[in-house]
Design an enzyme around this catalytic site. Structure first.
Site, PDB file in Angstrom:
ATOM      1  N   GLY A  26      -9.616  -9.262  -0.355  1.00 17.95           N
ATOM      2  CA  GLY A  26      -8.470  -9.892   0.303  1.00 17.95           C
ATOM      3  C   GLY A  26      -8.160 -11.307  -0.136  1.00 17.95           C
ATOM      4  O   GLY A  26      -7.055 -11.614  -0.587  1.00 17.95           O
ATOM      5  N   ARG A  58       0.825  -1.215   0.000  1.00 13.54           N
ATOM      6  CA  ARG A  58       0.000   0.000   0.000  1.00 13.54           C
ATOM      7  C   ARG A  58       0.859   1.265   0.000  1.00 13.54           C
ATOM      8  O   ARG A  58       0.465   2.280  -0.583  1.00 13.54           O
ATOM      9  CB  ARG A  58      -0.946  -0.002   1.206  1.00 13.54           C
ATOM     10  CG  ARG A  58      -2.130  -0.941   1.025  1.00 13.54           C
ATOM     11  CD  ARG A  58      -3.104  -0.881   2.169  1.00 13.54           C
ATOM     12  NE  ARG A  58      -4.339  -1.572   1.817  1.00 13.54           N
ATOM     13  CZ  ARG A  58      -5.368  -1.720   2.632  1.00 13.54           C
ATOM     14  NH1 ARG A  58      -5.314  -1.219   3.860  1.00 13.54           N
ATOM     15  NH2 ARG A  58      -6.459  -2.350   2.251  1.00 13.54           N
ATOM     16  N   GLY A  91     -13.235  -3.516   1.224  1.00 11.69           N
ATOM     17  CA  GLY A  91     -14.627  -3.103   1.402  1.00 11.69           C
ATOM     18  C   GLY A  91     -15.128  -2.165   0.326  1.00 11.69           C
ATOM     19  O   GLY A  91     -16.263  -2.294  -0.143  1.00 11.69           O
ATOM     20  N   LYS A 124     -20.109 -17.663   1.993  1.00  8.64           N
ATOM     21  CA  LYS A 124     -21.536 -17.504   2.272  1.00  8.64           C
ATOM     22  C   LYS A 124     -22.278 -16.608   1.290  1.00  8.64           C
ATOM     23  O   LYS A 124     -21.799 -15.536   0.933  1.00  8.64           O
ATOM     24  CB  LYS A 124     -21.709 -16.934   3.691  1.00  8.64           C
ATOM     25  CG  LYS A 124     -21.184 -17.865   4.787  1.00  8.64           C
ATOM     26  CD  LYS A 124     -21.382 -17.226   6.155  1.00  8.64           C
ATOM     27  CE  LYS A 124     -20.950 -18.178   7.260  1.00  8.64           C
ATOM     28  NZ  LYS A 124     -21.154 -17.581   8.596  1.00  8.64           N
TER      29      LYS A 124
END
Length: 396
Positions: free
Chosen positions: A354, A36, A377, A197
């Site tokens: 990720g 980053r 996110g 999920k």
């Protein structure tokens, strides 16, 4: 897109507030992954080359509006200085007298790193007072932190409304890649969505079936879709209570003209461990005492064929338990197929999240993808079709 870039801004002699993401992993006080940090270097270099004075704003961890010494950006400072290879000075606050004095004394060619913005409660609350205190420090605002763009914070969306603003190099590359893959893609457009999920990616799946031509579902969530079709999946990870939702998504996809691809064969095992005894069976033939841990070779081949028909690919999530062999085979094969098509100029491939980045790196395919987002996110919320305050503020 209406946002400006660094190339459209007059920076000479200006103090440039730059929102960056250097929320990097630490171990024993040392940065263990500088990815980053490396990604913001082009933006800082561009500002310095144009005669601007960069003042970096960033958060680190979650101090929740209080000063937490262990979350000080001073711990990241040495790695930042090494990556930039130019003079940097650390400032012990990001607003108020200390920050104002440091900015007033800043020399041409010097970069300042201000202390963690989240040490102040006004940052996450996006208060007018925090925005004004930050805006007082600079002439121009540059947002180079796409990973924080889904947060309406003072140092993301707030500052963009208070000062002349533009996207940094990293933000510019990210937005261009996202626009090319879902905003105005070359078609046919495929998406790979994997993970454990359905419940965590419900909004994502619901949005994608109206946007893409092919939706490839893998990982544990594929088992839930198999259950929705009346398939027994033994001891596999599956959200059986989500089967009606999965059936509704299948119906919605059919209405929208989106083809959903589920595994036709699977790799099953009796225990979840590396190199466990395993078999390849048809997707409908999982033994009652076994669990599905990967898509099978026929499925991987079918996915590669879908990729070959498409012009653009978005990827979020692995196809199986990629962390352990041999249940990484389908993810590896599909990733390599996408990478080869991209390298040959036949496919635009954009991936993020990720697990996705880790899986593509493990497959040795990441370097050949068109673009890999490290945003997490924000990348997911963009795929879900949600507004991103940090980007929307740049558009104003």
């Amino acid at each position: 897109m209406a946002w400006k870039t660094l190339d459209q801004m007059e920076l000479n002699g200006k103090t440039v507030l730059v929102r960056v993401d250097i929320n990097v992993p630490l171990e024993n006080g040392l940065v263990t992954d500088t990815t980053r940090i490396e990604k913001i270097v082009p933006t800082i270099t561009s500002i310095l080359d144009k005669g601007g004075k960069p003042v970096l704003l960033a958060h680190f961890d979650r101090p929740k509006g209080k000063v937490v010494p262990e979350m000080s950006l001073s711990k990241v400072f040495p790695a930042l200085e090494k990556c930039l290879g130019r003079p940097i000075r650390f400032v012990e606050d990001c607003i108020g007298a200390v920050a104002e004095a440091a900015v007033a004394a800043q020399q041409p060619g010097e970069t300042l790193l201000l202390e963690n913005t989240r040490f102040h409660a006004g940052e996450e609350k996006n208060t007018p007072e925090m925005i004004a205190a930050l805006a007082k420090l600079g002439d121009i605002f540059v947002n180079d932190a796409f990973s924080a763009a889904h947060r309406a914070h003072a140092s993301t969306s707030g500052l963009a409304s208070a000062l002349p603003a533009c996207a940094g190099r990293q933000m510019e590359a990210e937005l261009q890649a996202l626009d090319a893959s879902l905003g105005h893609p070359k078609r046919p457009l495929a998406a790979v969505v994997g993970g454990a999920k359905v419940s965590t990616k419900l909004e994502l799946l619901s949005n994608l079936v109206t946007k893409v031509d092919h939706l490839i579902i893998g990982g544990g969530m594929a088992n839930t879709f198999l259950v929705a079709q009346g398939v027994e999946v033994g001891k596999s990870l599956a959200e059986r209570d989500m089967a009606p939702t999965a059936a509704a998504i299948l119906a919605r996809a059919k209405e929208a003209g989106c083809t959903i691809h589920l595994p036709v064969d699977v790799v099953v095992a009796r225990e979840f461990k590396a190199n466990a005894d395993h078999d390849v069976v048809a997707a409908a033939d999982c033994p009652a005492n076994a669990m599905i841990l990967d898509a099978g070779p026929k499925t991987a081949e079918a996915i590669a064929e879908v990729f070959a028909q498409c012009r653009t690919l978005i990827w979020n999530g692995p196809l199986g338990a990629f962390e352990i062999e041999p249940f990484d085979a389908a993810t590896n094969a599909a990733a390599k197929a996408a990478a080869e098509l991209t390298k040959a100029g036949k496919l635009i491939s954009v991936a993020g999240g990720g697990d996705t980045v880790a899986a593509l790196n493990k497959a040795g395919a990441a370097s050949d993808f068109t673009y890999i987002s490290t945003a997490g996110g924000a990348f997911l919320e963009w795929m879900e079709g949600k507004p991103l305050p940090g980007v929307d503020a740049l558009d104003q």
